[in-house]
Design a protein around this motif. Sequence first.
Motif, PDB file in Angstrom:
ATOM      1  N   TRP A 238       1.013  -1.291   0.131  1.00 51.91           N
ATOM      2  CA  TRP A 238      -0.041   0.102   0.024  1.00 51.91           C
ATOM      3  C   TRP A 238       0.769   1.313   0.058  1.00 51.91           C
ATOM      4  O   TRP A 238       0.398   2.330  -0.348  1.00 51.91           O
ATOM      5  CB  TRP A 238      -0.976   0.215   1.009  1.00 51.91           C
ATOM      6  N   ASN A 239       2.109   0.943   0.447  1.00 49.88           N
ATOM      7  CA  ASN A 239       3.122   2.503   0.492  1.00 49.88           C
ATOM      8  C   ASN A 239       3.218   2.892  -0.985  1.00 49.88           C
ATOM      9  O   ASN A 239       3.450   3.749  -1.106  1.00 49.88           O
ATOM     10  CB  ASN A 239       4.327   1.929   1.214  1.00 49.88           C
ATOM     11  N   ARG A 240       3.074   1.968  -2.266  1.00 51.45           N
ATOM     12  CA  ARG A 240       3.199   2.636  -3.498  1.00 51.45           C
ATOM     13  C   ARG A 240       2.126   3.729  -3.573  1.00 51.45           C
ATOM     14  O   ARG A 240       2.288   4.496  -4.537  1.00 51.45           O
ATOM     15  CB  ARG A 240       2.832   1.464  -4.312  1.00 51.45           C
ATOM     16  N   MET A 241       1.153   3.558  -2.932  1.00 48.29           N
ATOM     17  CA  MET A 241      -0.061   4.708  -3.283  1.00 48.29           C
ATOM     18  C   MET A 241       0.418   6.089  -3.265  1.00 48.29           C
ATOM     19  O   MET A 241      -0.162   6.908  -3.846  1.00 48.29           O
ATOM     20  CB  MET A 241      -1.041   4.354  -2.193  1.00 48.29           C
ATOM     21  N   TYR A 242       1.559   6.308  -2.373  1.00 45.36           N
ATOM     22  CA  TYR A 242       1.868   7.525  -2.486  1.00 45.36           C
ATOM     23  C   TYR A 242       2.755   8.201  -3.542  1.00 45.36           C
ATOM     24  O   TYR A 242       3.358   9.299  -3.612  1.00 45.36           O
ATOM     25  CB  TYR A 242       2.751   7.802  -1.104  1.00 45.36           C
ATOM     26  N   GLY A 243       3.067   7.209  -4.569  1.00 43.91           N
ATOM     27  CA  GLY A 243       3.544   7.652  -5.772  1.00 43.91           C
ATOM     28  C   GLY A 243       5.087   7.668  -5.578  1.00 43.91           C
ATOM     29  O   GLY A 243       5.857   7.141  -4.803  1.00 43.91           O
ATOM     30  N   PRO A 244       5.636   8.383  -6.624  1.00 42.21           N
ATOM     31  CA  PRO A 244       7.099   8.144  -6.920  1.00 42.21           C
ATOM     32  C   PRO A 244       7.949   8.665  -5.678  1.00 42.21           C
ATOM     33  O   PRO A 244       8.947   8.617  -5.580  1.00 42.21           O
ATOM     34  CB  PRO A 244       7.573   8.552  -8.350  1.00 42.21           C
ATOM     35  N   HIS A 245       7.419   9.770  -5.151  1.00 41.85           N
ATOM     36  CA  HIS A 245       8.460  10.479  -4.129  1.00 41.85           C
ATOM     37  C   HIS A 245       8.161  10.078  -2.785  1.00 41.85           C
ATOM     38  O   HIS A 245       8.699  10.557  -1.727  1.00 41.85           O
ATOM     39  CB  HIS A 245       8.130  12.156  -4.135  1.00 41.85           C
ATOM     40  N   GLY A 246       7.339   8.998  -2.492  1.00 44.43           N
ATOM     41  CA  GLY A 246       7.117   8.544  -1.282  1.00 44.43           C
ATOM     42  C   GLY A 246       6.268   9.391  -0.074  1.00 44.43           C
ATOM     43  O   GLY A 246       5.731  10.199  -0.700  1.00 44.43           O
ATOM     44  N   PHE A 247       6.573   8.847   0.940  1.00 44.62           N
ATOM     45  CA  PHE A 247       5.786   9.646   2.170  1.00 44.62           C
ATOM     46  C   PHE A 247       6.521   9.562   3.372  1.00 44.62           C
ATOM     47  O   PHE A 247       7.199   8.856   3.571  1.00 44.62           O
ATOM     48  CB  PHE A 247       4.395   9.224   2.235  1.00 44.62           C
ATOM     49  N   TYR A 248       6.009  10.647   4.329  1.00 42.91           N
ATOM     50  CA  TYR A 248       6.649  10.842   5.719  1.00 42.91           C
ATOM     51  C   TYR A 248       5.663  10.244   6.522  1.00 42.91           C
ATOM     52  O   TYR A 248       4.413  10.824   6.355  1.00 42.91           O
ATOM     53  CB  TYR A 248       6.880  12.253   5.936  1.00 42.91           C
ATOM     54  N   GLN A 249       6.049   9.309   7.482  1.00 36.64           N
ATOM     55  CA  GLN A 249       5.145   9.312   8.666  1.00 36.64           C
ATOM     56  C   GLN A 249       5.292  10.138   9.730  1.00 36.64           C
ATOM     57  O   GLN A 249       6.782  10.369  10.143  1.00 36.64           O
ATOM     58  CB  GLN A 249       4.832   7.764   8.992  1.00 36.64           C
ATOM     59  N   TYR A 250       4.689  10.731  10.504  1.00 36.56           N
ATOM     60  CA  TYR A 250       4.764  11.690  11.487  1.00 36.56           C
ATOM     61  C   TYR A 250       4.263  10.948  12.616  1.00 36.56           C
ATOM     62  O   TYR A 250       2.966  10.907  12.680  1.00 36.56           O
ATOM     63  CB  TYR A 250       4.270  12.709  11.296  1.00 36.56           C
ATOM     64  N   GLN A 251       4.813  10.486  13.804  1.00 36.20           N
ATOM     65  CA  GLN A 251       4.042  10.082  14.902  1.00 36.20           C
ATOM     66  C   GLN A 251       4.824  10.703  16.079  1.00 36.20           C
ATOM     67  O   GLN A 251       6.087  10.545  16.448  1.00 36.20           O
ATOM     68  CB  GLN A 251       4.318   8.388  15.048  1.00 36.20           C
ATOM     69  N   CYS A 252       4.011  11.301  17.060  1.00 36.97           N
ATOM     70  CA  CYS A 252       4.484  11.823  18.104  1.00 36.97           C
ATOM     71  C   CYS A 252       3.945  11.185  19.425  1.00 36.97           C
ATOM     72  O   CYS A 252       2.673  10.654  19.238  1.00 36.97           O
ATOM     73  CB  CYS A 252       4.376  13.287  18.107  1.00 36.97           C
ATOM     74  N   VAL A 253       4.486  11.449  20.651  1.00 42.78           N
ATOM     75  CA  VAL A 253       3.480  11.122  21.899  1.00 42.78           C
ATOM     76  C   VAL A 253       3.982  12.240  22.614  1.00 42.78           C
ATOM     77  O   VAL A 253       4.835  12.870  22.649  1.00 42.78           O
ATOM     78  CB  VAL A 253       4.205   9.915  22.370  1.00 42.78           C
ATOM     79  N   LEU A 254       2.745  12.806  23.439  1.00 40.36           N
ATOM     80  CA  LEU A 254       2.739  14.043  24.092  1.00 40.36           C
ATOM     81  C   LEU A 254       2.288  13.490  25.704  1.00 40.36           C
ATOM     82  O   LEU A 254       1.206  12.758  25.701  1.00 40.36           O
ATOM     83  CB  LEU A 254       1.827  14.947  23.463  1.00 40.36           C
ATOM     84  N   PRO A 255       2.837  14.133  26.643  1.00 43.89           N
ATOM     85  CA  PRO A 255       2.362  13.840  28.005  1.00 43.89           C
ATOM     86  C   PRO A 255       0.955  14.357  27.892  1.00 43.89           C
ATOM     87  O   PRO A 255       0.350  15.087  27.486  1.00 43.89           O
ATOM     88  CB  PRO A 255       3.317  14.866  28.785  1.00 43.89           C
ATOM     89  N   ARG A 256       0.270  13.641  29.162  1.00 45.79           N
ATOM     90  CA  ARG A 256      -1.202  13.680  29.053  1.00 45.79           C
ATOM     91  C   ARG A 256      -1.544  15.130  29.370  1.00 45.79           C
ATOM     92  O   ARG A 256      -2.656  15.614  28.958  1.00 45.79           O
ATOM     93  CB  ARG A 256      -1.529  12.749  30.264  1.00 45.79           C
ATOM     94  N   LYS A 257      -1.006  15.992  30.261  1.00 38.01           N
ATOM     95  CA  LYS A 257      -1.260  17.163  30.768  1.00 38.01           C
ATOM     96  C   LYS A 257      -1.205  18.151  29.531  1.00 38.01           C
ATOM     97  O   LYS A 257      -2.210  19.038  29.449  1.00 38.01           O
ATOM     98  CB  LYS A 257      -0.270  17.694  31.730  1.00 38.01           C
ATOM     99  N   SER A 258      -0.371  17.963  28.593  1.00 33.71           N
ATOM    100  CA  SER A 258      -0.270  19.150  27.512  1.00 33.71           C
ATOM    101  C   SER A 258      -0.753  18.476  26.265  1.00 33.71           C
ATOM    102  O   SER A 258      -1.060  19.183  25.186  1.00 33.71           O
ATOM    103  CB  SER A 258       1.248  19.472  27.336  1.00 33.71           C
ATOM    104  N   GLY A 259      -1.122  17.076  26.405  1.00 35.48           N
ATOM    105  CA  GLY A 259      -1.379  16.251  24.863  1.00 35.48           C
ATOM    106  C   GLY A 259      -2.730  16.741  24.519  1.00 35.48           C
ATOM    107  O   GLY A 259      -2.821  16.935  23.206  1.00 35.48           O
ATOM    108  N   LYS A 260      -3.836  17.183  25.244  1.00 33.59           N
ATOM    109  CA  LYS A 260      -5.316  17.459  24.516  1.00 33.59           C
ATOM    110  C   LYS A 260      -4.900  18.779  23.708  1.00 33.59           C
ATOM    111  O   LYS A 260      -5.284  19.214  22.335  1.00 33.59           O
ATOM    112  CB  LYS A 260      -6.128  17.690  25.495  1.00 33.59           C
ATOM    113  N   ASP A 261      -4.348  19.827  24.245  1.00 33.21           N
ATOM    114  CA  ASP A 261      -4.109  21.111  23.497  1.00 33.21           C
ATOM    115  C   ASP A 261      -3.324  20.929  22.523  1.00 33.21           C
ATOM    116  O   ASP A 261      -3.452  21.283  21.233  1.00 33.21           O
ATOM    117  CB  ASP A 261      -3.559  22.002  24.408  1.00 33.21           C
TER     118      ASP A 261
END
Length: 428
Positions: free
Chosen positions: A292-315
Amino acid sequence: MVAINSWGRLGQFEHTVHRLTDRLSVATQLQHDRYGLAFGMGRSYGDVCLNPGGVLWNTTGLDRFISFEEHNGKLVCESGVLIRDIQRLCVPRGWMLPVVPGTQYVTAGGAVANDIHGKNHHKAGSFGDHVLQFTLARTDGSLMQYRPGDALFAATVGGLGLTGVITEVALQLQRVPGPWLAVETLPYRNLNEFFELADSSEADWEHTVSWVDCLSGEGRGIFMRANSVDAGNEQPAPARTIRVPFVPPVSLVNRWSLRPFNAMYFHAKKSQRTSIQHYEAFFHPLDKVLDWNRMYGPHGFYQYQCVLPRKSGKDAIQAILRRIAKSGTGSFLAVLKTFGQRESKGMLSFAMPGVTLALDFPNQGASTLQLLSALDAIVREAKGRLYPAKDARMPIDLFESGYPRLNEFLVHRDTGISSAMSRRLMSN
Ligand SMILES: Cc1cc2nc3c(=O)[nH]c(=O)nc-3n(C[C@H](O)[C@H](O)[C@H](O)COP(=O)(O)OP(=O)(O)OC[C@H]3O[C@@H](n4cnc5c(N)ncnc54)[C@H](O)[C@@H]3O)c2cc1C
């Protein structure tokens, strides 16, 4: 030399590939090569599994099961064994891996090196919490076993392949009544509702995860929670897979396809329902679409995954979603979920108490990098961190602030091992 790319397909890089097949001679091979890097299934998105111009030690030939104690669920296998194969061996015998990622096509060694997490972090922590022992080959020729409590254990779990090559792993599996899960699907209209659902589900539900509409701005989505069940003689529907047969000339994920897809998905799933699902369908839905990663075409894609502390997370999640909605880009499948209180065992493990968001962005060059920098600023401010397994571009300061045990880790690095990521973020 062989051209290799990682899952994000951001570029092909020449490598010398040495396939490891005999676990007892791995240390000798490492002494001989120097400056190589272990490579499992290449299911990491960015450059953590790449070593352009250098050697990759392909571990998929280390694919033997060594022992399985059916009375207590202790499994020992070589590091190139796939999560899929462990499950297929053990689930019919009433045992399951306690932590699995969104794809089953990853190796046990890769799962340790990125200390991967699943949909049950609040109950089970991350992969490293279930490792009883592993054997590690280093470029000084040593081949030693490490257990929880050893410094090299904590450096290697989540150690991004930089402490040596794991040759075998002992894992504690979890008892299950069978391959089935009872799954409940509930819509939520905004982040407040998401957090209410996540909090009220943690005590009684083993697995929780949600899809969030990354273009809605307010964070509407679909929440899923599941528990293992005994579903008697229920038979799995034959696993049907399709393949993206070629790389399209342009990304199929774009501002014209994304908005209607997300709206359609939300409306199709918005009525509350319950179902019985096979574990492969629930844990690894994306595996149904091969390449399925081919769907993004010849230049590919970035995945962005972050984790945020609960206190500041919602905002912070709200700010990230608004920024993404403004840009009009993003992915069909954006994942939002909470992590539990358990601290990870690894010095560089990603998972920490809080909330995590993961989504893909088609690579459109400078404009994509600019958007990701804007998201970095929100993560930095909220005292969060990014996931190296998914990364190809995080700035050094964000890596250093996100991983406060970095200096402790560096003492245990194998100086004969190098990766594109280590050169980018640790200067060698
Ligand atoms: C569709 C999809 C869904 C995903 N879902 C999740 C998820 O839910 N949760 C999650 O945490 N991750 C997830 N991931 C990321 C994936 O689980 C990790 O990147 C995993 O580490 C990949 O394993 P691999 O065998 O492909 O390793 P590779 O990508 O080949 O290598 C990853 C790292 O492990 C090191 N390594 C590999 N083998 C060894 C070894 N034997 N000894 C020492 N180091 C080694 C490599 O040097 C490299 O640093 C997902 C990836 C995909 C493509």
